[in-house]
Design a protein around this motif. Structure first.
Motif, PDB file in Angstrom:
ATOM      1  N   GLY A 238      -5.906   0.159  13.087  1.00  0.00           N
ATOM      2  CA  GLY A 238      -5.940   0.901  11.790  1.00  0.00           C
ATOM      3  C   GLY A 238      -6.961   1.963  11.808  1.00  0.00           C
ATOM      4  O   GLY A 238      -7.948   1.743  12.348  1.00  0.00           O
ATOM      5  N   ALA A 239      -6.411   3.008  11.460  1.00  0.00           N
ATOM      6  CA  ALA A 239      -7.238   4.118  11.340  1.00  0.00           C
ATOM      7  C   ALA A 239      -8.673   4.197  10.826  1.00  0.00           C
ATOM      8  O   ALA A 239      -9.460   4.988  11.045  1.00  0.00           O
ATOM      9  N   ASP A 240      -8.759   3.232  10.090  1.00  0.00           N
ATOM     10  CA  ASP A 240     -10.053   3.253   9.261  1.00  0.00           C
ATOM     11  C   ASP A 240     -11.156   2.268  10.365  1.00  0.00           C
ATOM     12  O   ASP A 240     -12.198   2.005  10.125  1.00  0.00           O
TER      13      ASP A 240
ATOM     14  N   GLY B  94     -18.301  -1.930   7.261  1.00  0.00           N
ATOM     15  CA  GLY B  94     -17.417  -0.903   8.195  1.00  0.00           C
ATOM     16  C   GLY B  94     -18.120  -0.166   9.144  1.00  0.00           C
ATOM     17  O   GLY B  94     -19.227   0.230   9.165  1.00  0.00           O
TER      18      GLY B  94
ATOM     19  N   LYS C   5      -2.412   9.701  15.876  1.00  0.00           N
ATOM     20  CA  LYS C   5      -2.616   8.848  14.626  1.00  0.00           C
ATOM     21  C   LYS C   5      -1.075   8.981  14.079  1.00  0.00           C
ATOM     22  O   LYS C   5      -0.376  10.176  14.165  1.00  0.00           O
TER      23      LYS C   5
ATOM     24  N   ARG D  71     -21.530   6.516   9.676  1.00  0.00           N
ATOM     25  CA  ARG D  71     -22.165   5.656  10.656  1.00  0.00           C
ATOM     26  C   ARG D  71     -23.345   6.156  11.423  1.00  0.00           C
ATOM     27  O   ARG D  71     -23.627   7.410  11.644  1.00  0.00           O
TER      28      ARG D  71
ATOM     29  N   GLU E 172       0.886  -1.264  -0.062  1.00  0.00           N
ATOM     30  CA  GLU E 172      -0.047  -0.004  -0.157  1.00  0.00           C
ATOM     31  C   GLU E 172       0.901   1.162   0.001  1.00  0.00           C
ATOM     32  O   GLU E 172       2.187   1.198   0.466  1.00  0.00           O
TER      33      GLU E 172
ATOM     34  N   LEU F 100     -17.504   2.479  10.677  1.00  0.00           N
ATOM     35  CA  LEU F 100     -17.504   4.186  10.397  1.00  0.00           C
ATOM     36  C   LEU F 100     -18.347   4.413   9.242  1.00  0.00           C
ATOM     37  O   LEU F 100     -18.457   5.583   8.990  1.00  0.00           O
ATOM     38  N   THR F 101     -19.037   3.604   8.694  1.00  0.00           N
ATOM     39  CA  THR F 101     -19.615   3.823   7.511  1.00  0.00           C
ATOM     40  C   THR F 101     -21.182   3.704   7.532  1.00  0.00           C
ATOM     41  O   THR F 101     -21.735   3.166   8.430  1.00  0.00           O
TER      42      THR F 101
ATOM     43  N   GLN G   1     -11.300  -0.559  10.375  1.00  0.00           N
ATOM     44  CA  GLN G   1     -11.663  -1.959  10.084  1.00  0.00           C
ATOM     45  C   GLN G   1     -10.734  -2.823   9.336  1.00  0.00           C
ATOM     46  O   GLN G   1     -10.846  -3.657   8.571  1.00  0.00           O
ATOM     47  N   THR G   2      -9.461  -2.261   9.886  1.00  0.00           N
ATOM     48  CA  THR G   2      -8.348  -3.137   9.385  1.00  0.00           C
ATOM     49  C   THR G   2      -8.427  -4.462  10.196  1.00  0.00           C
ATOM     50  O   THR G   2      -8.332  -4.470  11.530  1.00  0.00           O
TER      51      THR G   2
ATOM     52  N   LYS H  19      -0.543   3.795   5.114  1.00  0.00           N
ATOM     53  CA  LYS H  19      -1.087   3.153   6.142  1.00  0.00           C
ATOM     54  C   LYS H  19      -1.108   3.996   7.543  1.00  0.00           C
ATOM     55  O   LYS H  19      -0.280   4.328   7.951  1.00  0.00           O
TER      56      LYS H  19
END
Ligand SMILES: [Zn+2]
Length: 407
Positions: free
Chosen positions: A137-139, A289, A86, A341, A48, A291-292, A141-142, A51
């Motif tokens: 993971g900052a998302d 996810g 972060k 979310r 990637e 946060l989605t 959802q890692t 990250k």
């Protein structure tokens, strides 16, 4: 020969498209006085460009030896919980070689930002992602596999965690070869263990009515949902903790429930039965996810399936009461989708109600086919759900349901 080379080609393509998921090697020392010392190596195998990871700012991060071609910047962050740092890594030249990021940090186990679940209490530890005690993971959802060696646990603490859990005289070793976004663990004094189909249950008192109902309905819900979705992928390890907050949560093959606010004198079987069914439903409904917009496919779907269980196995008359209460709460809830979310009311009241209304519209057999098709998907998004709905009940039903989610 032709067929063999075609197969090899296909296998090669699949391997290239699915590099190994991130792996965490965690070495941690828990000090009973309340300090955590951690050494976490994250191996990233998928190339990637960048990250980012979040870690609570109560931890002081030691200097990092970054691999060649990797740079890091850090900044404070306040989402999804306050008081974070972060850490953003950039990879100059993505190669086929795995990249290892090693975090060494120390600080207090407890945090004021603990979702009312204190990580270190007189009875022991309850840790999960909200405590931001490992680089997340900052998302949010890692998903990763993990090998953890945790030291500093008194011998009388009973450890409940995911995967292979081996107690050592002064700690625990955890080997988890399946994916999750979290590294959750309960380590408490006085936990007793009971087993039933689909569940391994831990409580400080297995003889209470509440414990009995949790075991009974965890097993009942596991069997009921297996009738729809096939075998429960893994036995659910379930810990009933005792703290003031009633919050529970589910991870892959792992669930925490609370006595708080639930083990009351007038308790009836319905609420704990429905509640534990909701948590067991997450064995199939946890792949959107957090946060989605799509997170309704985790909570609303689990709540809808819990209602189906309650109706089938607890009390058919409860469905109308359940729907009426949800209708009142949903009236002023605002749209489920379109703003990231969804809120709690949107997730637990309006979303399940929309699913129940969809069932009324397309009929129960079609609804069941829809939920079964969706549960088999490796990733849960609203678009995939609407595709299945279109195939099963037609474009009009899908369009109207999509509209209801956005209204
Ligand atoms: Zn849930």
């Amino acid at each position: 020969m032709k067929r063999l080379s075609a197969l090899l080609l296909a296998a090669g393509g699949a391997a290239a498209a699915h590099a190994a998921p991130p792996h965490y090697d965690v070495v941690a020392k828990f000090d009973p006085e309340g300090k955590l010392d951690a050494d976490v190596t994250i191996t990233l195998s998928e190339g990637e460009a960048e990250k980012a990871f979040l870690l609570s700012d109560r931890f002081a991060l030691g200097p990092m030896d970054l691999p060649p071609g990797v740079t890091m910047t850090a900044e404070p962050a306040t989402s999804p919980v306050p008081a974070l740092n972060k850490y953003m890594f950039r990879f100059a030249a993505p190669t086929a070689e795995p990249v290892r990021l090693r975090f060494r940090y120390a600080g207090p186990i407890n945090t004021e930002h603990d979702s009312n679940n204190k990580p270190l209490r007189p009875e022991g530890y309850e840790l999960f992602i909200d405590h931001m005690w490992f680089p997340v993971g900052a998302d949010i959802q890692t998903r990763f596999t993990v090998d953890a060696t945790i030291d500093g646990l008194a011998p009388d603490l009973v450890v409940v965690a995911q995967g292979d859990v081996a107690r050592t005289p002064t700690g625990v070793r955890i080997h988890r070869d399946f994916l999750d976004i979290d590294l959750p663990m309960v380590a408490m004094r006085g936990l007793q263990r009971a087993e039933a189909h689909g569940v391994e249950f831990y409580s400080r008192d297995l003889s209470t009515q509440l414990s009995g109902w949790y075991v009974k309905h965890a097993e009942g819900a596991a069997r009921y949902f297996e009738g729809f979705f096939g075998p429960l992928p893994r036995k659910v390890r379930m810990a009933q903790v005792w703290r003031p907050g009633s919050m529970g949560y589910a991870r892959t093959a792992y669930t925490v429930v609370s006595e708080g606010g639930r083990n009351t004198p007038g308790i009836t079987e319905f609420n704990p039965g429905r509640y534990v069914a909701h948590e067991v439903a997450h064995a199939w409904w946890m792949l959107a996810g957090p946060l989605t917009d799509d997170f309704w496919l985790v909570e609303s779907a689990a709540e809808y399936m819990a209602m189906r269980y309650a109706e089938a196995k607890l009390d058919p008359g409860e469905r109308e009461k359940w729907l009426a209460a949800k209708r009142v709460a949903a009236a002023s809830a605002g749209p489920v989708m379109g703003h990231g979310r969804p809120t709690g009311v949107q997730l637990y009241q309006k979303g399940p109600l929309l699913l129940a209304d969809l069932e009324t519209r397309i009929g129960r057999p079609a609804m069941d086919r829809l939920m079964v098709a969706m549960a088999k998907e490796p990733v849960h998004t609203t678009a995939i759900f609407l595709d299945h709905l279109t195939a099963i009940a037609g474009a009009d039903a899908a369009r109207d349901f999509d509209k209801a989610l956005h209204t």
